[in-house]
Design an enzyme around this catalytic site. Structure first.
Site, short mmCIF file in Angstrom:
data_model
loop_
_atom_site.label_atom_id
_atom_site.label_comp_id
_atom_site.label_asym_id
_atom_site.label_seq_id
_atom_site.Cartn_x
_atom_site.Cartn_y
_atom_site.Cartn_z
N LYS A 17 -10.41 18.90 11.44
CA LYS A 17 -10.49 17.46 11.18
C LYS A 17 -9.30 17.05 10.32
O LYS A 17 -8.90 17.79 9.41
CB LYS A 17 -11.81 17.17 10.46
CG LYS A 17 -12.16 15.71 10.23
CD LYS A 17 -13.58 15.60 9.63
CE LYS A 17 -14.03 14.19 9.37
NZ LYS A 17 -15.44 14.14 8.88
N SER A 92 -18.58 11.15 11.45
CA SER A 92 -17.17 10.83 11.50
C SER A 92 -16.29 11.95 12.06
O SER A 92 -15.13 11.71 12.39
CB SER A 92 -16.66 10.50 10.09
OG SER A 92 -16.76 11.66 9.25
N SER A 116 -21.88 13.80 9.10
CA SER A 116 -20.70 13.74 9.96
C SER A 116 -20.36 15.00 10.75
O SER A 116 -19.44 14.97 11.56
CB SER A 116 -19.48 13.32 9.15
OG SER A 116 -19.51 11.94 8.98
N1 GLN Z 1 -21.86 8.17 8.64
C1 GLN Z 1 -21.95 8.44 7.22
C2 GLN Z 1 -21.04 7.50 6.47
O1 GLN Z 1 -20.46 6.68 7.08
C3 GLN Z 1 -21.64 9.85 6.93
C4 GLN Z 1 -20.19 10.14 6.99
C5 GLN Z 1 -19.87 11.56 6.70
O2 GLN Z 1 -20.75 12.43 6.70
N2 GLN Z 1 -18.61 11.80 6.42
O3 GLN Z 1 -20.88 7.57 5.30
#
Ligand code: GLN
Length: 426
Positions: A17, A92, A116
């Site tokens: 990532k 994400s 995520s």
């Molecule tokens: N979707 C969650 C957020 O927007 C989790 C994101 C993540 O785990 N990086 O914060």
């Protein structure tokens, strides 16, 4: 190779990532604010993977600074789901999930602050794991919410996940929150046997409003299958679950607003042209560099930390966090692992939730609690709804990775959902 013993990761192509730094490579976090930034050092996970012989072949798309559940909030455009390119791969870490699901690499890495890794794994029909907070060093992971962030692998199987996790886990003196405990041989725990393992089904997770009943059916049938294999299934209660999303969306933005203060146009990446003075430099650099979701979180986080509102919002959220942690401690007195859906619905269409942040936030309803409590969790494929993959989430107690992986592997030995390939890619 010349008769030398190979590590299980020798020569394996992997993707990471784009919020994990790598010497000499641009790290963008999918943000314009990091335009031009090239990392002078390696993240600990990068160092460990390279030492194990893995070959990094690409850096993957994400929601800007890992804020999102769809990989649409990226300065480089949205990622797509290999099962249906009109849909998001979740987020994400959607780029890493899509790369594994599409068969581009057998192993990729993401970060999980509120789901995520697990939610995109579910959306793309692969395995994704968030280890216990502190199991994997965060050195070199660009910080979003430091008390929640964890790095973890995406693979097709729990068996591969066990090998990948072992390679990156372990104490790191450069991350003061990393756990000194020795790393077990996770692969050795995969016996295929679940007889006598007690699985807890949290009542509250199966009563969530807005969850797709077809998704819940897939989870129920996976759990009955594990029961037939000898596991004992028990209902458990996690009574504060309904406050999870609210607590997460106060704590995560609060930490983000502080972590992202460093992008000031002086130290990294983008810098506004010809500033009038320092305030103008800060103002314009940040206005130009950050996208709308990141700005929303910074505003929210700054607000909940401000003197007049701290007690009402931030302190309250921290109290709820303690209650959630205690809920899990109590539940794990009566079971070895907890099984739930990973996400309330299958992959949604690109654009479907883009203008509705609250509905986007609800994608994390089943995953944020593990981050708030610090416990490990995995998502494994457990079915299809309208041709789209569904994930089963298995949660364990602190440092219970071996149990989580063992249940996940036992399930995969008895199912074939992870063997199916996206139709256009097969
Ligand atoms: N979707 C969650 C957020 O927007 C989790 C994101 C993540 O785990 N990086 O914060």
């Amino acid at each position: 190779m010349r008769g030398e013993a190979l590590s299980p990761l020798d020569g394996i192509p992997i993707a990471i990532k784009d919020n994990l730094v790598q010497v000499g490579e641009a790290t963008t976090c999918a943000s314009r604010i990091l335009e031009g930034f090239v990392s002078p050092y390696d993240a600990t996970v990068v160092e460990r993977l390279q030492a194990a012989g893995a070959v990094i072949v690409g850096r993957t798309n994400l929601d800007e600074f890992a804020m999102g559940s769809s990989t649409e909030n990226s300065a480089f455009g949205a990622s797509r789901n290999p099962w249906d390119v009109a849909r998001t791969p979740g987020g994400s870490s959607g780029g890493s999930a899509a790369a594994v699901a599409a068969g581009i690499v057998p192993l990729a890495f993401g970060s999980d602050t509120g789901g995520s890794i697990r939610q995109p794994a579910a959306c793309t029909g692969i395995v994704g794991m968030k280890p216990t907070y502190g199991r994997v060093s965060r050195w070199g992971l660009v910080a979003f919410a430091s008390s929640l962030d964890q790095i973890g692998p995406f693979t097709r199987t729990a068996a591969d996940c066990a090998v990948a996790l072992r390679a990156i886990a372990g104490h790191d003196p450069r991350d003061s929150t990393s756990i000194p405990e020795a790393v077990p041989d996770y692969a050795a725990a995969l016996t295929g046997d679940v007889s006598g393992v007690v699985l807890g089904m949290p009542r509250e997770y199966f009563e969530t409003k807005g969850a797709d009943p077809a998704v819940l059916d897939c989870v129920h049938s996976a759990v009955s299958n594990l029961e037939k294999a000898g596991a004992k299934v028990r209902e458990v209660s996690l009574p504060h679950t309904k406050y999870g999303i609210a607590a997460y969306y106060l704590i995560a933005p609060a930490e983000a607003s502080s972590n992202l203060a460093r992008y000031d146009g002086v130290r990294y990446g983008h810098r506004a042209a010809s500033p009038r003075d320092l305030a103008d430099l800060y103002h314009r650099t940040r206005s130009e560099g950050f996208g709308p979701e990141v700005k929303r979180r910074i505003l929210l986080g700054t607000y909940v930390l401000s003197a007049g509102y701290y007690d009402a919002h931030y302190r309250k959220a921290q109290q709820v966090r303690t209650l959630l942690r205690r809920d899990f401690e109590e539940a794990f007195r009566g079971c070895d692992a907890i099984v739930t859906p990973t996400a309330p619905e299958v992959a949604f269409r690109i654009g479907e939730k883009a203008d509705d942040p609250l509905s986007m936030y609800l994608s994390d309803v089943y995953t944020v609690t593990a981050n708030l409590a610090g416990i490990p969790g995995i998502s494994v494929p457990c079915g299809f709804v309208r041709g789209l993959p569904v994930g089963l989430q298995i949660l364990g107690p602190l440092l219970g990775e071996a149990t989580v992986l063992r249940v996940a592997d036992a399930w995969q030995r008895r199912s074939d959902f992870h063997l199916q390939r996206p139709p256009e890619i097969a």
